[in-house]
Design an enzyme around this catalytic site. Structure first.
Site, PDB file in Angstrom:
ATOM      1  CB  VAL A  19      -3.548   5.903  -1.834  1.00  0.00           C
ATOM      2  CG1 VAL A  19      -4.297   5.362  -2.648  1.00  0.00           C
ATOM      3  CG2 VAL A  19      -2.109   5.134  -1.057  1.00  0.00           C
ATOM      4  CG  ASP A  43       2.525   3.144  -4.802  1.00  0.00           C
ATOM      5  OD1 ASP A  43       3.586   2.592  -5.210  1.00  0.00           O
ATOM      6  OD2 ASP A  43       2.780   4.051  -4.058  1.00  0.00           O
ATOM      7  CE1 TYR A  48       3.474   6.644   1.308  1.00  0.00           C
ATOM      8  CE2 TYR A  48       1.907   5.775  -0.469  1.00  0.00           C
ATOM      9  CZ  TYR A  48       3.367   6.523  -0.263  1.00  0.00           C
ATOM     10  OH  TYR A  48       4.105   6.680  -1.178  1.00  0.00           O
ATOM     11  CE  LYS A  73       5.977   3.455  -2.345  1.00  0.00           C
ATOM     12  NZ  LYS A  73       4.394   3.538  -2.126  1.00  0.00           N
ATOM     13  CG  HIS A 110       8.903   4.096   1.746  1.00  0.00           C
ATOM     14  ND1 HIS A 110       7.434   4.248   2.153  1.00  0.00           N
ATOM     15  CD2 HIS A 110       8.943   5.153   0.820  1.00  0.00           C
ATOM     16  CE1 HIS A 110       6.719   5.277   1.675  1.00  0.00           C
ATOM     17  NE2 HIS A 110       7.714   5.847   0.990  1.00  0.00           N
ATOM     18  CB  SER A 138      10.773   3.723  -2.987  1.00  0.00           C
ATOM     19  OG  SER A 138      10.313   4.837  -3.266  1.00  0.00           O
ATOM     20  CD  GLU A 240      -8.006  16.162 -16.896  1.00  0.00           C
ATOM     21  OE1 GLU A 240      -6.807  16.786 -16.181  1.00  0.00           O
ATOM     22  OE2 GLU A 240      -9.066  17.004 -16.974  1.00  0.00           O
TER      23      GLU A 240
END
Length: 285
Positions: A19, A43, A48, A73, A110, A138, A240
């Site tokens: 996201v 995630d 964010y 994170k 993070h 990360s 997809e």
């Protein structure tokens, strides 16, 4: 959904839904659509600004908590009120409250900046308490990752790093594999940079399989045993992106994709002093 087994025995879906850069107001409907499409791995991150929307979507879905794998994170802790370890625990509780959950499946440092040793010690305690099922990092380059491994009790379960056809991270993945750390890709489509979606090599392979370039990239990562978290706000694209388990990329095609590697980031370098200063200057409540 195919899964990988982390170094503590936890199963992590190899394909999830990210996201990053989805506006807060659009996150809940996007996550609800992703869950409806079949995603069970989500995630997010404190930085964010959309953890609450992710949590609201989880609640609205009615899906049993144990059927989901949720990652968030920890941002850089600056210890304005006390120790970094205390502030790490406080940041975790804030994320948990925003998500509306009792635990998270994976909690990541993070950025490889600040006193991440103290952050890691606090995260080890959270893991032992059962508040976090697995902990990881990360954006860690291999040297910092190995340093963390060598001097701590619990091994990082995951390192989420920029990984896509133009920055393939094969050497980093080899180091992770030797250390028992699972590689996870952020930016699998390079945000369309270098004209990824019209790249002639990827386009030709997509045509050979009657698939889209996005599906080829996801399948390529999955065949490399890279966990991947593509983002989309369009339900048809979400669906997809899940349809990548019904074909296989040949060794010859894998070699053609390997030749696209530039060996350099298309976004930013965590060893660039200016970038380190910019990231370190950001504050997250």
């Amino acid at each position: 959904m195919n899964s990988v087994t982390l170094n503590n025995g936890i199963q992590m879906p190899i394909l999830g839904f990210g996201v990053f850069q989805i506006p807060d107001a659009e996150t809940q409907p996007a996550v609800e659509a992703a869950l409806a499409a079949g995603y069970r791995h989500l995630d997010t991150a404190a930085s964010y600004g959309n953890e609450a929307a992710v949590g609201a979507a989880i609640k609205a879905s009615g899906i049993p908590r144990e059927d989901l794998f949720v990652t968030t994170k920890l941002w850089i802790q600056h210890a304005p009120t006390g120790s970094v370890q205390d502030d790490t625990r406080r940041a975790f509780e804030n994320s948990l409250d925003r998500l509306g959950l009792d635990y998270v499946d994976l909690y990541l440092i993070h950025q490889p900046l600040g006193d991440y040793y103290s952050k890691w010690r606090a995260m080890q305690d959270l893991n032992k308490e059962g508040r976090v099922r697995a902990i990881g990092v990360s954006n860690f380059h291999s040297d910092r990752l190995v340093d963390l491994i060598e001097h701590n009790e619990i091994l990082p379960a995951v390192n989420q790093i920029e990984t896509h056809p133009f920055h393939q991270r094969a050497a980093d993945q080899a180091v992770m594999r030797e250390g028992g750390v699972q590689i996870e890709s952020w930016g699998p489509f390079a945000e369309g940079r270098n004209d990824l979606f019209t790249n002639p090599v990827l386009t030709a392979i997509a045509e050979e399989h009657d698939k889209s370039v996005a599906q080829v990239v996801l399948r390529w990562l999955i065949q490399r045993e890279v966990v991947v978290i593509p983002k989309s706000v369009r339900p048809e694209r979400m669906a997809e992106n899940l349809e990548v388990f019904d074909f296989a990329i040949s060794e010859e095609q894998m070699s053609r994709i390997a030749a696209l590697d530039t060996g350099a980031s298309l976004f930013f370098d965590h060893r660039d002093p200016a970038m380190v200063s910019w990231l370190s200057g950001r504050r997250i409540d």
